[in-house]
Design a protein around this motif. Structure first.
Motif, PDB file in Angstrom:
ATOM      1  N   ILE A   1       0.067  13.966  -5.776  1.00 10.47           N
ATOM      2  CA  ILE A   1      -0.930  13.079  -6.390  1.00 10.47           C
ATOM      3  C   ILE A   1      -2.145  12.943  -5.477  1.00 10.47           C
ATOM      4  N   LEU A   2      -1.908  12.756  -4.184  1.00 17.35           N
ATOM      5  CA  LEU A   2      -3.020  12.651  -3.241  1.00 17.35           C
ATOM      6  C   LEU A   2      -3.780  13.974  -3.124  1.00 17.35           C
ATOM      7  N   PHE A   3      -3.072  15.101  -3.256  1.00 19.18           N
ATOM      8  CA  PHE A   3      -3.733  16.411  -3.202  1.00 19.18           C
ATOM      9  C   PHE A   3      -4.745  16.560  -4.334  1.00 19.18           C
TER      10      PHE A   3
ATOM     11  N   LEU B   1       0.192   2.899  -1.535  1.00 21.93           N
ATOM     12  CA  LEU B   1       0.998   1.680  -1.462  1.00 21.93           C
ATOM     13  C   LEU B   1       2.490   1.986  -1.565  1.00 21.93           C
ATOM     14  N   ALA B   2       2.855   2.976  -2.353  1.00 17.11           N
ATOM     15  CA  ALA B   2       4.268   3.360  -2.452  1.00 17.11           C
ATOM     16  C   ALA B   2       4.787   3.877  -1.114  1.00 17.11           C
ATOM     17  N   ILE B   3       3.968   4.664  -0.413  1.00 25.06           N
ATOM     18  CA  ILE B   3       4.366   5.164   0.914  1.00 25.06           C
ATOM     19  C   ILE B   3       4.493   4.011   1.898  1.00 25.06           C
ATOM     20  N   ALA B   4       3.509   3.117   1.909  1.00 27.33           N
ATOM     21  CA  ALA B   4       3.537   1.990   2.847  1.00 27.33           C
ATOM     22  C   ALA B   4       4.705   1.052   2.559  1.00 27.33           C
ATOM     23  N   LEU B   5       5.005   0.817   1.295  1.00 31.89           N
ATOM     24  CA  LEU B   5       6.102  -0.086   0.947  1.00 31.89           C
ATOM     25  C   LEU B   5       7.450   0.500   1.332  1.00 31.89           C
TER      26      LEU B   5
END
Length: 343
Positions: A254-256, A277-281
């Motif tokens: 998604i970030l790519f 936010l999903a990565i940080a959470l």
């Protein structure tokens, strides 16, 4: 001379079976880890990620690859996390991509933790040739860079699966944890209770499993959490830079696409913020579990500053983490000398 249980109860009421703990107290000790607020919060968040990884592709409202006319739409009731430049639903992409991230992190974390325990604890306890061989093997794997190796392997293999990436990360991430566990095992192997277990004829595997490993729980958990975070970040990094397949969805994919389509320049914050936010959470949940384990195995951290003691002069002092109070006697007031004792 025998003493009936009734006489025991007369001396200590309600303590006829003195060796048996109260059921309520034993139950509280059993669930003390879950009662910790940090650990409970981390476990709940991690359980939600695990649930999304299992049922995510089934409950996703849209096909993550399906295109629509809702191009670059902001979050709404129809698309909770907005859409991409092709009208793809970002919420569905995050749900489907959770499985890849969780699987890679779990496999790599378990594999690296098992290898670090087997090599680090065994070599530290046995010593001699086993210790030298384990240390040499750990030194070799310490200098092997995991991320460049993954890039080389994925460039050679046409379809590099998530399992292959997880195995490479796990096989190259155990050395540091093994070194730490070896050092701690060397300090534990000469403790009195270990010597007593060895003197009573306990087998080596029983001493390692039941005497040494329980004292290494916090270190093992910390190593597992660190490996999982590293594996998740490696998987996302590979997808973000376009090394892994961009056809299978994960948060890095998604970030790519958000970076490739200049989402930040177009003001499409909903394209990259939910994935970040999903990565940080996920990292926060793993860190909270690690903090909870530390407080569970450490009595000083478990008290959390709630312990109060009374000093010799009657003052109440609260014990704080990191500070060891030292109680001293109040200074004695010198008594006046008598005329006979005067010089």
């Amino acid at each position: 001379m025998t003493i009936s249980p009734s006489s025991i109860e007369q001396v200590i009421p309600g303590q006829g079976a003195m060796a048996q703990p109260r059921p309520g107290r034993a139950r509280r000790r059993r669930f003390r880890f879950v009662a910790n607020a940090k650990a409970a919060t981390g476990l709940v968040v991690l359980a939600c990620y695990g649930l999304f990884a299992i049922i995510g592709p089934w409950v996703a409202p849209y096909d993550p690859d399906a295109r629509s006319t809702d191009v670059m739409q902001a979050p709404s009731a129809r698309h909770w996390f907005g859409t991409t430049h092709l009208g793809q639903d970002i919420f569905s992409q995050i749900l489907v991509g959770t499985r890849s991230v969780v699987v890679v992190g779990l496999i790599a974390g378990v594999l690296a933790t098992v290898l670090s325990i087997v090599i680090g604890v065994t070599s530290g306890y046995l010593g001699g040739v086993a210790d030298e061989a384990g240390s040499a093997l750990s030194n070799v794997f310490l200098v092997i860079p995991a991320l460049p190796l993954i890039i080389i392997v994925t460039s050679i293999v046409e379809q590099a699966s998530d399992t292959l990436v997880a195995l490479i990360i796990g096989c190259t991430s155990w050395a540091w944890g093994a070194r730490v566990l070896r050092a701690q095992t060397l300090s534990l192997r000469r403790r009195d209770y270990i010597e007593a277990a060895r003197a009573t004829g306990e087998r080596t595997w029983r001493i390692i499993l039941f005497e040494i490993l329980p004292n290494l729980t916090a270190i093992i958990a910390s190593g597992f959490v660190g490996t999982v975070i590293f594996a998740v970040m490696s998987e996302i990094t590979l997808a973000f830079i376009g090394i892994s397949s961009v056809s299978s969805w994960n948060w890095g994919t998604i970030l790519f696409w958000a970076q490739g389509q200049q989402a930040l320049a177009q003001g499409a914050w909903w394209w990259f913020v939910p994935a970040g936010l999903a990565i940080a959470l996920l990292g926060t949940a793993l860190a909270l579990i690690n903090f909870g384990i530390d407080e569970f195995v450490s009595p000083r951290l478990r008290s959390g500053g709630r312990t109060r003691i009374r000093t010799a002069d009657g003052r109440t002092v609260r014990m704080r983490v990191g500070f060891t109070p030292v109680l001293t006697r109040p200074a004695e007031v010198p008594r006046p000398r008598t005329p006979k004792e005067a010089p």
